[in-house]
Design an enzyme around this catalytic site. Structure first.
Site, PDB file in Angstrom:
ATOM      1  N   GLY A 216       0.823  -1.208   0.000  1.00  0.00           N
ATOM      2  CA  GLY A 216       0.000   0.000   0.000  1.00  0.00           C
ATOM      3  C   GLY A 216       0.849   1.246   0.000  1.00  0.00           C
ATOM      4  O   GLY A 216       2.041   1.208   0.312  1.00  0.00           O
ATOM      5  N   THR A 220      -0.790   4.572   4.596  1.00  0.00           N
ATOM      6  CA  THR A 220      -2.093   3.923   4.609  1.00  0.00           C
ATOM      7  C   THR A 220      -2.294   3.055   5.847  1.00  0.00           C
ATOM      8  O   THR A 220      -3.354   2.474   6.019  1.00  0.00           O
ATOM      9  CB  THR A 220      -2.301   3.059   3.350  1.00  0.00           C
ATOM     10  OG1 THR A 220      -1.108   2.352   3.074  1.00  0.00           O
ATOM     11  CG2 THR A 220      -2.654   3.916   2.156  1.00  0.00           C
ATOM     12  N   GLU A 439     -14.673   4.416 -14.992  1.00  0.00           N
ATOM     13  CA  GLU A 439     -14.836   3.184 -14.204  1.00  0.00           C
ATOM     14  C   GLU A 439     -16.294   2.745 -14.184  1.00  0.00           C
ATOM     15  O   GLU A 439     -16.594   1.551 -14.242  1.00  0.00           O
ATOM     16  CB  GLU A 439     -14.301   3.366 -12.781  1.00  0.00           C
ATOM     17  CG  GLU A 439     -12.828   3.756 -12.682  1.00  0.00           C
ATOM     18  CD  GLU A 439     -11.894   2.853 -13.473  1.00  0.00           C
ATOM     19  OE1 GLU A 439     -12.242   1.667 -13.704  1.00  0.00           O
ATOM     20  OE2 GLU A 439     -10.822   3.333 -13.892  1.00  0.00           O
ATOM     21  N   HIS A 442     -16.906   0.773 -17.302  1.00  0.00           N
ATOM     22  CA  HIS A 442     -16.445  -0.621 -17.194  1.00  0.00           C
ATOM     23  C   HIS A 442     -17.461  -1.447 -16.419  1.00  0.00           C
ATOM     24  O   HIS A 442     -17.864  -2.524 -16.843  1.00  0.00           O
ATOM     25  CB  HIS A 442     -15.130  -0.691 -16.404  1.00  0.00           C
ATOM     26  CG  HIS A 442     -13.897  -0.286 -17.161  1.00  0.00           C
ATOM     27  ND1 HIS A 442     -13.556  -0.821 -18.365  1.00  0.00           N
ATOM     28  CD2 HIS A 442     -12.902   0.585 -16.835  1.00  0.00           C
ATOM     29  CE1 HIS A 442     -12.402  -0.287 -18.770  1.00  0.00           C
ATOM     30  NE2 HIS A 442     -11.985   0.574 -17.853  1.00  0.00           N
TER      31      HIS A 442
END
Ligand code: NHX
Ligand code: ZN
Length: 626
Positions: A216, A220, A439, A442
């Protein structure tokens, strides 16, 4: 998110304190060294003189004082010669002159009593103490240089591992302290179970994970997660950074790894956490000229240790990296760090949860809405949110307010964004909108066409790998074969991103490269490998997989004509064009759903399978029309 625990002095702190005291030796050494250098300068031997000239000057009373040493005569003239820096001179005693019987008499006659003396050689101070002092001064200087360059830290504790140990009785960090990382926490619970009751796992004979890789972006909360695993399991936690292993001297890092594992073994069950694994785990041999022997050796030692310890002993290694692709392939093989857990940027809900955790220690105004603050901070990671809360509290304190209110948070957001690290945290609004439509495109196409892999999650928070947004599919585990319909529909969903952009903005972007590449690859294989093109027939036009050592197997010898090669290209093109048309039609028909998915993404950064289904249910469509 990375809250520092109140930590006990680490076990090797005595060593380190000693090392840091030794550092002060450097200062007197340097001082003495420089004094010595100055002394040498002032004792300059002066002009070289021949013995004959010296005798003449002696008779002429031009010489004030003389020291007769075993190898040379040193002295001072009564008058400094014009243009010379010093009145001193020296004469080498060579050959017959060494035993000149006249010398003592001449000296007695021409120089005042006491102004000449014989030396028997360097004094003890000069021959023994001075070189020692000089050496000490040099070592001191070297030490200071090393400290400055940050190279060898406690060079005294060379092979001693520099890890920190967290004991059981410290304030334990648990999964309650971890917010906004639900998926990673769920995956790590198994590791906790194992650490709690290794015997149970042992009895069942199951394969126990040895290494877990947390992947990550910085900030994070990878370290926090590892601490929470140790805290939940109630086991000791050995923590250190990959860069601690990489030292100036070959072999030191490897020795540290050995010492670390040896210590861990005495405390099992326990957890070893290696931060910045990429610092030592970079692919071997990837160093520049001269290589990186030290790092390679350290990495080898780590691999040896990981293979060596019996997983049943209850040691688990958790490592963190933000560049998994640079890691040596050997590290991620089974039995090492074979489990990867992605620690994503937190979405809206995640950020709100993280803010709640940090707000526990801050006096907040009653009217404050953490959801609203979370909405302003898309793209922030846990560490950013922690500094946001801190900035806001500081601002309130400066203004003399008893409680932190919304204004301070708004100001704080700007400070954190403009902060010292120039990390890309926020994305321009127009780009974010484009990413969201992409997105959503998709996801919508994938969910509309039958047979494709179900959508697991869609996000417009970029991943550490450079992607600005992603649609995650959950491939059906038991699928080994892909039908023609699956392949065609998958091409459509890959094109869905760009076509959604085109539909909404009348313009496309350059972000589609990898989508397009994958779509083209599928189409080409359909034509050349799977025999799925009606025009070219059920024929294989494969060039790969043939040995170059077999005559006629070379890749230059095509087994089909130029004509066919062109037909292949046209057919690939036709498949893609067809898919594009179908996708465009579909997205136009379901534009309302596209808009709503995008709106959810814009608001919350992510959308999961259930929420996606809910949106689609509100905009039904006869999905078999395409
Ligand atoms: C660029 N990056 O090259 C910018 C900087 C189109 C909304 N102009 O298709 O992020 O374009 O559905 C794994 C997979 C980088 C890693 C794809 C790393 C693509 C990704 C280039 C979304 N999601 N493109 C996508 C994207 C880009 C890239 C990747 C990756 C975008 C697109 C990146
Ligand atoms: Zn895409």
């Amino acid at each position: 998110m990375d809250k520092k625990p109140s930590r006990r002095p680490p076990i090797d702190s005595a060593w380190r304190r000693l090392a840091s005291q030794w550092w002060w030796l450097a200062i007197p050494s340097v001082v003495v060294g420089s004094l010595f250098a100055v002394w040498i300068l002032f004792n300059e031997a002066g002009r070289e003189m021949r013995y004959g000239e010296f005798k003449k000057k002696l008779v002429a009373h031009e010489i004030k004082s003389v020291k007769i040493g075993p190898t040379e005569i040193r002295g001072e003239l009564t008058q400094k010669p014009v243009g010379a820096r010093t009145a001193r001179f020296h004469v080498a005693r060579v050959g017959l002159e060494n035993n000149d019987p006249d010398l003592a008499r001449l000296l007695d006659q021409n120089i005042a009593e006491g102004a000449w003396e014989a030396e028997t050689g360097p004094s003890i101070a000069e021959s023994v103490v001075l070189p020692f002092v000089l050496l000490a001064a040099m070592m001191g200087g070297f030490w200071v240089m090393l400290r400055r360059s940050g190279g060898v830290g406690s060079a005294l504790a060379f092979t001693k591992s520099r890890h920190k140990v967290y004991q059981k009785d410290e304030r334990r960090i648990t999964f309650d302290d971890v917010a906004g990382n639900a998926e990673a926490v769920a995956e790590l619970r198994e590791v906790v179970d194992f650490l709690r009751t290794p015997e149970k796992f042992r009895a069942l004979g199951g394969r126990i994970p040895k290494g877990v890789l947390l992947v990550g972006l910085p900030g994070t909360g990878k370290t926090l997660l590892a601490k929470a695993v140790a805290g939940e399991a109630g086991v000791p936690f050995f923590s250190l950074s990959g860069s601690d292993f990489v030292e100036m001297f070959v072999g030191v890092g490897a020795a540290r790894v050995r010492s670390l594992f040896a210590q861990a073994e005495t405390k099992s069950p326990c957890l070893i956490f290696i931060d910045e694994l990429d610092a030592l785990g970079k692919a071997r041999g990837s160093g520049g000229p001269g290589g990186h022997d030290e790092r390679d050796q350290t990495l080898n030692q780590l691999l040896v240790q990981m293979d060596g310890f019996d997983a049943n002993r209850g040691i688990i290694v958790i490592a963190a990296t933000n560049r998994p692709e640079t890691l040596d392939a050997a590290l991620v093989r089974p039995g090492r760090f074979d489990r990867q857990i992605v620690v994503d940027r937190p979405d809206l809900v995640g950020r709100e949860d993280i803010l709640k955790v940090h707000a526990r220690t801050v006096a907040l105004d009653d009217g404050i809405d953490l959801r609203q603050i979370a909405a302003m901070t898309s793209g922030f990671v846990g560490a950013d949110l922690a500094s946001l809360v801190n900035e806001a509290a500081l601002l309130a304190a400066r203004k003399g307010k008893p409680k932190v209110s919304h204004v301070e948070f708004e100001e704080g957001v700007e400070r954190v964004i403009a902060g010292p690290e120039k990390r890309q945290r926020v994305i321009r609004h127009d780009e974010r909108l484009r990413i969201a439509y992409h997105e959503a495109g998709h996801a919508l196409v994938a969910r509309s066409l039958p047979g494709t892999d179900p959508v697991h999650k869609v996000s417009i928070l970029g991943r550490g790998n450079g992607a600005l947004g992603y649609t995650m599919y959950r491939p059906e585990d038991d699928r080994f074969l892909h039908t023609r319909a699956w392949l065609e529909n998958t091409i459509c969903s890959l094109l869905g991103g760009t076509i959604a952009e085109e539909l909404i903005f009348n313009d496309v972007s350059d972000g589609c490269a990898s989508d397009l590449q994958r779509a083209t690859q599928i189409a080409r294989r359909m034509v050349t490998e799977f025999g799925m093109s009606p025009t070219l027939g059920r024929v294989s036009y494969q060039t790969e997989g043939r040995s170059p050592f077999i005559p006629g197997g070379g890749s230059n010898s095509y087994e089909w004509s130029e004509q066919t090669a062109r037909e292949i290209d046209l057919e690939v093109r036709r498949l893609l064009d067809q898919a594009q048309a179908a996708t465009r039609k579909l997205l136009k028909e379901r534009r309302a759903a596209l808009e709503e998915i995008t709106a959810v993404l814009m608001e919350r950064d992510t959308i999961d399978a259930t929420e996606l289904q809910a949106v689609l249910d509100r905009h039904p469509h006869d999905s078999h029309a395409a």
